[in-house]
Scaffold this active site. Structure first.
Site, PDB file in Angstrom:
ATOM      1  N   SER A 183       7.569  -5.399 -12.399  1.00 50.60           N
ATOM      2  CA  SER A 183       8.421  -6.567 -12.233  1.00 50.60           C
ATOM      3  C   SER A 183       8.272  -7.260 -10.883  1.00 50.60           C
ATOM      4  O   SER A 183       8.605  -8.426 -10.752  1.00 50.60           O
ATOM      5  CB  SER A 183       9.878  -6.179 -12.460  1.00 50.60           C
ATOM      6  OG  SER A 183      10.223  -5.054 -11.688  1.00 50.60           O
ATOM      7  N   HIS A 211      10.034  -6.451 -19.044  1.00 51.20           N
ATOM      8  CA  HIS A 211       9.449  -7.778 -18.788  1.00 51.20           C
ATOM      9  C   HIS A 211       8.311  -8.100 -19.752  1.00 51.20           C
ATOM     10  O   HIS A 211       7.625  -9.113 -19.593  1.00 51.20           O
ATOM     11  CB  HIS A 211       8.930  -7.870 -17.353  1.00 51.20           C
ATOM     12  CG  HIS A 211      10.009  -7.965 -16.331  1.00 51.20           C
ATOM     13  ND1 HIS A 211      10.577  -9.169 -15.945  1.00 51.20           N
ATOM     14  CD2 HIS A 211      10.647  -7.011 -15.611  1.00 51.20           C
ATOM     15  CE1 HIS A 211      11.501  -8.940 -15.028  1.00 51.20           C
ATOM     16  NE2 HIS A 211      11.569  -7.644 -14.811  1.00 51.20           N
ATOM     17  N   LYS A 241      16.340 -10.192 -20.658  1.00 56.90           N
ATOM     18  CA  LYS A 241      15.302 -10.986 -19.996  1.00 56.90           C
ATOM     19  C   LYS A 241      14.794 -12.076 -20.945  1.00 56.90           C
ATOM     20  O   LYS A 241      15.561 -12.954 -21.292  1.00 56.90           O
ATOM     21  CB  LYS A 241      14.232 -10.044 -19.459  1.00 56.90           C
ATOM     22  CG  LYS A 241      14.845  -9.271 -18.299  1.00 56.90           C
ATOM     23  CD  LYS A 241      13.959  -8.323 -17.581  1.00 56.90           C
ATOM     24  CE  LYS A 241      14.738  -7.804 -16.373  1.00 56.90           C
ATOM     25  NZ  LYS A 241      14.623  -6.372 -16.165  1.00 56.90           N
TER      26      LYS A 241
HETATM   27  C1  PLP Z   1      15.481  -5.360 -15.703  1.00 59.12           C
HETATM   28  C2  PLP Z   1      14.864  -4.067 -15.895  1.00 59.12           C
HETATM   29  C3  PLP Z   1      15.602  -2.991 -16.370  1.00 59.12           C
HETATM   30  C4  PLP Z   1      17.088  -3.056 -16.579  1.00 59.12           C
HETATM   31  O1  PLP Z   1      17.439  -3.769 -17.721  1.00 59.12           O
HETATM   32  P1  PLP Z   1      18.957  -4.207 -17.884  1.00 59.12           P
HETATM   33  O2  PLP Z   1      19.152  -4.364 -19.338  1.00 59.12           O
HETATM   34  O3  PLP Z   1      19.137  -5.482 -17.135  1.00 59.12           O
HETATM   35  O4  PLP Z   1      19.779  -3.105 -17.308  1.00 59.12           O
HETATM   36  C5  PLP Z   1      14.941  -1.809 -16.611  1.00 59.12           C
HETATM   37  N1  PLP Z   1      13.615  -1.690 -16.379  1.00 59.12           N
HETATM   38  C6  PLP Z   1      12.879  -2.712 -15.915  1.00 59.12           C
HETATM   39  C7  PLP Z   1      11.419  -2.534 -15.706  1.00 59.12           C
HETATM   40  C8  PLP Z   1      13.478  -3.922 -15.649  1.00 59.12           C
HETATM   41  O5  PLP Z   1      12.760  -4.923 -15.171  1.00 59.12           O
END
Ligand code: PLP
Length: 393
Positions: A183, A211, A241
């Protein structure tokens, strides 16, 4: 302030001096490609809303309808009385979307990693983890009693060495854990090789596709991108996301799902997300194929922006996705650039330690299918102008 809690102020002030604090701005309308932030109109360059679904009429409509039918809250923990038929409908949709036997939801993606990873392994086992994995994986790994091996980022030779080492030590179980899309850098795990290596050495694979969903594999994520759909043992992700909704997802075998919801403390001891959130998420999954032009547009913007910002002299690191960092280095400089962008009507964020290593501060540019090429040109002009003023290029 009480003397006992003086440290809060002291340590905050030190972080502030080092350029390591967040300024939390507030959006005063929907999250789309064009937003209003603390009353100022901006182009959004910092959201994870890659497909511009967060304010999509179909998601809004589905959400409103579900509120009318199910009310506002789920009323209980998932495990007791909070799981509704609409949640279970979403579970089936997840399996269909990911090409697995079964699916389920957690409150958040974070809750999947923190709750499930420690349950998959014990003292007799080993977790083999990429050094740049997301903080929620790192916390999940820390909560487990298993041995840990860390390999350098995406270094397949080192991964193979870890697997060899694991076989020598005769662990009961070995799991390779990786982000799908990293990310902070926007590069993609070498998923085909990871699945193959794990197979060769009898290890399992765990992928965090947060992502990747909506972005890779025609929007279906990393499994489809690398043609290993259904071959990843544990696949988790998020609706928060590209999918524009909220909540964590898990996909895999039906035994995985049963095991997960009987053991994960973050699931068992926490409330179900509201039913209307499930409705939002169902609508989002349906839109991935119905409006496949969104994924295509996202990649067109990505290609254009990456090429143009590089030609201005910015280093985008190893980016391969709609996450396109502009490497700045010094955290105070990155913060200053982000502030100047805001004045220009561009909402961009500086990513600094501890999210990335010290001295590796960057502006993380994230594409959004609702942007136009004119938006990107406006942003690129600002990069050119401010880059010269701040002596960056
Ligand atoms: C955003 C993210 C998460 C967390 O997801 P949420 O549903 O917002 O808690 C977990 N792993 C990665 C790689 C992320 O980018």
């Amino acid at each position: 302030m009480k003397e006992k809690t003086e440290f809060l102020k002291r340590e905050y002030e030190q972080m502030k001096k080092d350029g390591l604090t967040w300024t939390i701005r507030g959006l005063d309308g929907p999250s789309t490609a064009h937003v209003s932030v603390d009353g100022k109109k901006c182009i959004m360059l910092a959201s994870n809303n890659y497909l511009d679904l967060a304010n999509h009429p179909k998601l809004r409509e589905a959400t409103i309808e579900a509120v009318k039918k199910y009310g506002a809250g789920a009323g209980s923990d998932w495990s007791i009385a909070g799981t509704m038929d609409i949640h279970k409908k979403l579970w089936d949709k997840i399996a269909e979307f990911k090409g697995t036997e079964a699916g389920m939801t957690y409150q958040t993606g974070f809750a999947v990693n923190a709750g499930l990873i420690p349950q998959l392994v014990g003292k007799e086992d080993v977790l083999i983890s990429d050094e740049l994995n997301h903080g929620s994986i790192i916390d999940g790994v820390r909560l487990s009693k298993a041995d840990k091996m860390i390999y350098s980022h995406s270094n397949m030779a080192e991964l193979e060495n870890c697997l060899k080492e694991a076989n020598k030590k005769d662990y009961r179980r070995a799991i390779v854990i990786t982000d799908g899309v990293f990310s902070m850098d926007g590069d993609v795990a070498k998923m085909g090789e990871i699945v193959e290596l794990a197979e060769e050495y009898g290890a399992m694979t765990y992928v965090d596709d947060a992502h990747g969903e909506g972005v890779l594999g025609n929007g279906h994520g990393i499994g489809r991108e690398f043609d290993v759909e259904g071959e990843i043992d544990f696949e988790m992700g998020t609706f928060s996301k590209a999918l524009g909704g909220f909540g964590g997802m898990l996909a895999g075998s039906k035994w995985l799902v049963k095991y997960a919801y009987n053991t994960s403390r973050t699931w068992l001891l926490s409330a179900a997300f509201p039913p209307h959130v499930a409705a939002t998420n169902i609508a989002a999954l349906e839109l991935i194929d119905e409006e496949s032009h969104r994924v295509k547009k996202l990649w067109e913007l990505t290609e254009y922006f990456k090429k143009e910002i590089e030609s201005l002299g910015y280093d985008t690191g190893v980016s391969q996705t709609p996450i396109i960092p502009a490497m700045i280095g010094d955290s105070n400089k990155a913060q200053e650039l982000a502030n100047r962008f805001y004045d220009e009507g561009i909402f961009a964020l500086a990513i600094v330690f501890p999210m990335v290593a010290k001295g590796k501060a960057r502006i993380r540019n994230q594409m959004n299918a609702g942007m136009t090429k004119e938006d990107l040109d406006y942003i690129l002009n600002a990069y050119e102008k401010l880059g010269k003023e701040l002596d960056l290029v």
